[in-house]
Design an enzyme around this catalytic site. Structure first.
Site, PDB file in Angstrom:
ATOM      1  CG  HIS A 194      -6.807   3.419 -18.581  1.00 40.02           C
ATOM      2  ND1 HIS A 194      -7.845   3.577 -17.677  1.00 40.02           N
ATOM      3  CD2 HIS A 194      -7.227   2.490 -19.473  1.00 40.02           C
ATOM      4  CE1 HIS A 194      -8.830   2.750 -17.998  1.00 40.02           C
ATOM      5  NE2 HIS A 194      -8.488   2.089 -19.084  1.00 40.02           N
ATOM      6  CG  ASP A 217     -15.389  -8.475 -16.542  1.00 37.75           C
ATOM      7  OD1 ASP A 217     -14.958  -9.334 -17.320  1.00 37.75           O
ATOM      8  OD2 ASP A 217     -14.712  -7.525 -16.110  1.00 37.75           O
ATOM      9  CG  ASN A 267     -19.989 -12.334 -36.774  1.00 33.82           C
ATOM     10  OD1 ASN A 267     -19.808 -11.569 -37.739  1.00 33.82           O
ATOM     11  ND2 ASN A 267     -19.159 -13.298 -36.454  1.00 33.82           N
ATOM     12  CG  ASP A 323     -13.493   3.514 -18.863  1.00 29.24           C
ATOM     13  OD1 ASP A 323     -14.444   2.879 -18.384  1.00 29.24           O
ATOM     14  OD2 ASP A 323     -12.311   3.134 -18.790  1.00 29.24           O
ATOM     15  N   GLY A 350     -16.902 -12.493 -32.706  1.00 32.78           N
ATOM     16  CA  GLY A 350     -17.067 -11.827 -34.002  1.00 32.78           C
ATOM     17  C   GLY A 350     -18.150 -10.756 -34.068  1.00 32.78           C
ATOM     18  NE  ARG A 391     -17.436  -7.310 -19.759  1.00 39.40           N
ATOM     19  CZ  ARG A 391     -16.276  -6.713 -19.494  1.00 39.40           C
ATOM     20  NH1 ARG A 391     -15.166  -7.108 -20.101  1.00 39.40           N
ATOM     21  NH2 ARG A 391     -16.214  -5.738 -18.615  1.00 39.40           N
ATOM     22  CG  ASP A 430     -19.529  -7.377 -37.171  1.00 42.36           C
ATOM     23  OD1 ASP A 430     -20.761  -7.138 -37.134  1.00 42.36           O
ATOM     24  OD2 ASP A 430     -19.028  -8.289 -37.845  1.00 42.36           O
ATOM     25  NE  ARG A 444     -19.141   4.372 -19.391  1.00 43.69           N
ATOM     26  CZ  ARG A 444     -18.174   3.579 -18.929  1.00 43.69           C
ATOM     27  NH1 ARG A 444     -17.017   3.501 -19.559  1.00 43.69           N
ATOM     28  NH2 ARG A 444     -18.370   2.857 -17.853  1.00 43.69           N
ATOM     29  CG  HIS A 471     -19.232  -3.017 -19.620  1.00 45.86           C
ATOM     30  ND1 HIS A 471     -19.938  -1.846 -19.429  1.00 45.86           N
ATOM     31  CD2 HIS A 471     -17.932  -2.710 -19.442  1.00 45.86           C
ATOM     32  CE1 HIS A 471     -19.087  -0.862 -19.166  1.00 45.86           C
ATOM     33  NE2 HIS A 471     -17.871  -1.360 -19.171  1.00 45.86           N
ATOM     34  CG  ASP A 472     -17.648  -2.279 -15.677  1.00 48.91           C
ATOM     35  OD1 ASP A 472     -16.841  -3.095 -16.179  1.00 48.91           O
ATOM     36  OD2 ASP A 472     -17.550  -1.047 -15.826  1.00 48.91           O
ATOM     37  CD  GLU A 501     -16.717   3.453 -15.099  1.00 51.17           C
ATOM     38  OE1 GLU A 501     -16.902   2.317 -14.663  1.00 51.17           O
ATOM     39  OE2 GLU A 501     -15.631   3.813 -15.597  1.00 51.17           O
TER      40      GLU A 501
END
Lengths: 558, 558
Positions: free
Chosen positions: A245, A466, A145, A326, A170, A470, A172, A324, A421-422, A355
């Site tokens: 999507h 997940d 942050n 998705d 937060g 994270r 960033d 990348r 992250h998956d 991906e």
């Protein structure tokens, strides 16, 4: 024996490696075959009504539980090739080509396989820089942050709570800029950022505005500064394009909900019937079954132009180095071909990473992606060195399969990872056993392909599936596992120093009767030997004959 | 057993047949397997942490010498599919998916094969009309001389001499127009013309001007009349595009010879060094090794634009229905993708036929061609029913291999032929045995795909390898083999009348212990039985049980 033999032209078995070199592979049943020769020639090279051929011995390149694999490289002077195989067993010699099996070599070229012309336009040609890259993946909301004025409402103090699907800490872009020295010291030279465009969730995979930096992360000025600072340090930067999507609050989808069949965006999505109902199950195509992620209709020209404009905008305006993509496997191939054409026209050395979790050759033939996220390798490493689900022999078989699943230049730029992250974090997946994490990093870094570190894995962060994986990055040095961090730094150095260590080294497994995994990596005159014990028991082994009486350095411990 | 099993996603083994139907195939070792079930589900369909799957039995669809083949059709409701195989032998049941073989069905979707999304944009979708087409190939210089005023200098009287590589008999477009009644009565509804653009040879494969009708053949007015007259009769017309190479006298190549490295066309060809030498061997890439056919550099944007403009010009101005692409396999895939996009944008139901003599799936995935010239079928029919080089069992094996080499919808529009301007005539190939020619036509017409008759083969013309196969068409009825002609007409009628006879009938071989080839073709309720004796000896056979006590008509003799 014949029934186990397989070869397919214009695939991982036969491809132009560069403008002049063809790679040819053959699969045969395990231990069936003693020797294989390639018989080959230019289809138009005839002397006295006889087709002119040459012969070249193929090299064995490994085995899995069922098969042996063979390899040879040829350089057809006129870039045209007809070829077949002379397959020699203990008891017979047979000839294999497009029309099947013969007892004598055919004089008819139509019995042979064909690679009609090595056109450079069809060559798989990823950017040169990728091979030398070590990636670092950042989930921006949780890295640092740097600008509390941008905190979303209800932001929790850094690291004060477990991550949930909806809470905020937060993180960033300024936070990333603030820690570029850390990344530079770590030694990585590529950053993959999960989405940074305006979206309603904390993960930002539900885009609202593809042309705007999420205000909780920063603005275009911050992003521009981030890219510039990275480039100054020799670090490339890759963004995440969510083109399969949209997010629920993407204005065109909101317009559909409001105006239904009268919406001018009604063909932008795959709507099954009206009224469109945003509830489960949705009556429109979505990512998985979530109504919050309506799938784009990429066959609609306006949609295509919209997304392609997004893709080029961030290159033109901010000089990003990679995209990348998705859920790339659920978008049509035609779209990705157009995508490649547009972005490469603008920046020829832009890296395109899809991906795709499964075998991805249909996307890696040169016309679509430069690489995919190599989860099959992830699984193999974790199953072997992390969870001990498979032994050293099965690991060798899986690695051999993966090696023969793609052309060699495709593997050289594969995006290799232990987690993202998956997935659950690597330390958590392996019962908090730091030694096993080190082993897995070592395996990852010594494979063909470019390794990626998921932020915090290098300092021993934990977390389950997940949202557990994270958590907020830990910046207090006393809470970071410094030993693991040094080990990862050393691996990154080794990739830079030792050509044989990384993507360009050829890997050969060394047979031995211990429980140890031994492999050798070779680049020109350099040879590295890896001896790996993934069990909980000590074991010893005699070094391979070729390694006795030689001077060698221990690269890891010095 | 495991080593013989093969399946490949996104190939002839797993493809979207239409917008909702998936076809899945599996190859197993011959007689190894008793039964196969497909296990499949939507990758995102989970209930209580369990992936939800269905099971469907696969059908055996034939065998070759080494393998059995299995088939099943499924319709994934959300157009997404993960799948694997349950393979049952006499002694065991095993499970096969992307990660290999397992003893129990995996709960992890990553062990399964994946077809991520059935995007209509990627569907192989040839024009609807092709399936119902019977083609007729015309070599214009030798079909009919309708306008002697256009005769080249030194034109010989029609049929007065054997064809040579250089002589002329004055055939032209007016000649074709004059004989459209003959073609209409024959029953064909598609004409494939070898090149008609200005060129120096009699075969016109060495183009000088791609935008001009060769003056020896006619002019644009004649050609327009030919197209119109064909369309009036329900006959489609296909031209031959020679885009792999230019002719020696193509002005840009002449400019290169004259101005060498200073020519503005120096990048239009693949020149190896200067000065460019037009002698054998040439120091530039050519078709085969002939200096007279310099290969185009289709990576040069000007060349691409030039050729694509030619492709669209003849559609826009003359409304042609198809392009046959000469030496298509030596031109880059990227060019053909662009070609398809451009011509289909102009005329969505234009047919694209590539000249590729070998296995052609890399061109038939929906993004390039609609069909290729199916010479592997040609060879099989000639070897079996023409030359008796192979017996009935080997023929069944080859047909079964060809059936499993391509998706079913690809086979349905394959361009099937017994011969062309590039092969000896079918009657000559088979020792002037008319009965054998009839048998070969019968086999050709009853396969999946669309048959093509090379001009004159239907009346028993003879001739060896080019130039022998390019004799003048015989128009005197008493010199035509009327019996053969009637037989061919009857076959054309049968294709039109009986759905089961032609491309949409499913073919199954009937096992029997005679020397006869027996196969059944099925379309809905209709069944046709083919009993073929390709030997010189009479033989008899008991009809299959399912055919006893049934009313049947003899379609050939009435």
């Amino acid at each position: 024996m014949k029934a186990t033999i397989y070869h397919r032209p214009k695939s991982e078995d036969a491809y132009a490696y560069d403008k002049s070199t063809m790679h040819i592979r053959l699969r045969t049943g395990k231990n069936h075959v003693r020797k294989v020769n390639l018989i080959y020639g230019d289809p138009y090279d005839w002397t006295k009504n006889q087709w002119v051929t040459s012969k070249k011995e193929m090299t064995p390149t490994g085995s899995d539980a069922q098969h042996d694999f063979w390899f040879v490289e040829v350089t057809p002077p006129y870039r045209r090739l007809r070829y077949g195989f002379e397959i020699i067993t203990k008891t017979e010699t047979i000839y294999y080509g497009e029309s099947g099996f013969l007892d004598t070599p055919s004089k008819d070229t139509s019995d042979y396989f064909c690679f009609p012309f090595m056109n450079p336009a069809d060559l798989f040609s990823p950017p040169e820089w990728v091979k030398d890259t070590v990636w670092y993946q950042i989930f921006p909301e949780r890295f640092a942050n740097g600008d509390p004025s941008r905190n979303p409402e209800g932001t929790l103090p850094w690291g004060s709570a477990a991550p949930t699907p909806t809470n905020h800490f937060g993180g960033d872009l300024q936070g990333i800029i603030d820690h570029l020295d850390y990344l530079q010291e770590l030694g990585i030279n590529g950053i993959y950022l999960t989405p940074i465009f305006e979206a309603s969730s904390n993960h930002k995979y539900d885009t609202i505005d593809y042309l705007k930096v999420d205000p909780h992360f920063g603005d275009k000025t911050t992003f521009k500064r981030l890219v510039d600072e990275c480039h100054k340090r020799g670090i490339r930067i890759m963004l995440d394009a969510v083109f399969n999507h949209a997010g629920f609050y993407f204005p065109p989808f909101q317009d559909v909900l409001k105006n239904q069949q009268h919406s001018k965006y009604s063909d932008w999505f795959h709507l099954r019937d009206f009224p469109v109902r945003a509830e489960e199950p949705p009556n429109y195509d979505t990512f998985a079954f979530t109504p919050f992620m309506p799938k784009f209709n990429t066959e609609n020209e306006e949609v295509r132009e919209y997304l392609l404009n997004v893709a080029t905008y961030w290159i033109k305006e901010f000089d990003i180095d990679g995209w990348r993509l998705d859920v790339a496997n659920e978008v049509d191939h035609a779209f990705w071909r157009e995508f490649r054409k547009r972005v490469k026209a603008l920046k020829p050395d832009l890296y395109i990473l899809g991906e795709v979790w499964h075998n991805s050759l249909p996307w890696l033939a040169g016309d679509q992606f430069d690489a995919v996220m190599n989860y099959p390798l992830t699984n193999a490493i974790i199953d072997f060195a992390g969870k001990q689900k498979i032994g050293q022999q099965r690991f060798e078989h899986v690695i051999t399969q993966l090696t023969h699943m793609y052309p060699i230049h495709v593997q050289q730029v594969a995006f290799n990872l232990l987690g993202s992250h998956d997935t659950p974090r690597i330390l958590t997946q392996t019962d908090n056993d730091v030694a096993r994490v080190k082993l897995q990093f070592l395996l990852l870094f010594s494979q063909r392909g470019t390794p990626c570190i998921y932020y915090g894995d290098e300092i021993g962060m934990t977390g389950g599936q997940d949202p557990g994986c994270r958590k907020c990055m830990v910046w207090e040095e006393e809470e970071q596992n410094q030993e693991l961090l040094s080990f990862v730094k050393r691996l990154i150095q080794l990739r830079k120093q030792e050509k044989a260590f990384g993507t360009e080294g050829d890997l050969t497994f060394v047979e031995n009767d211990s429980s140890l995994l031994i492999y050798q990596k070779t680049y020109e005159n350099q040879q590295l030997l890896f001896v790996i014990n993934s069990t909980d028991q000590p074991d010893s082994v005699q070094l391979p004959v070729s390694w006795t009486n030689r001077n060698a350095n221990d690269l890891l411990t010095g």
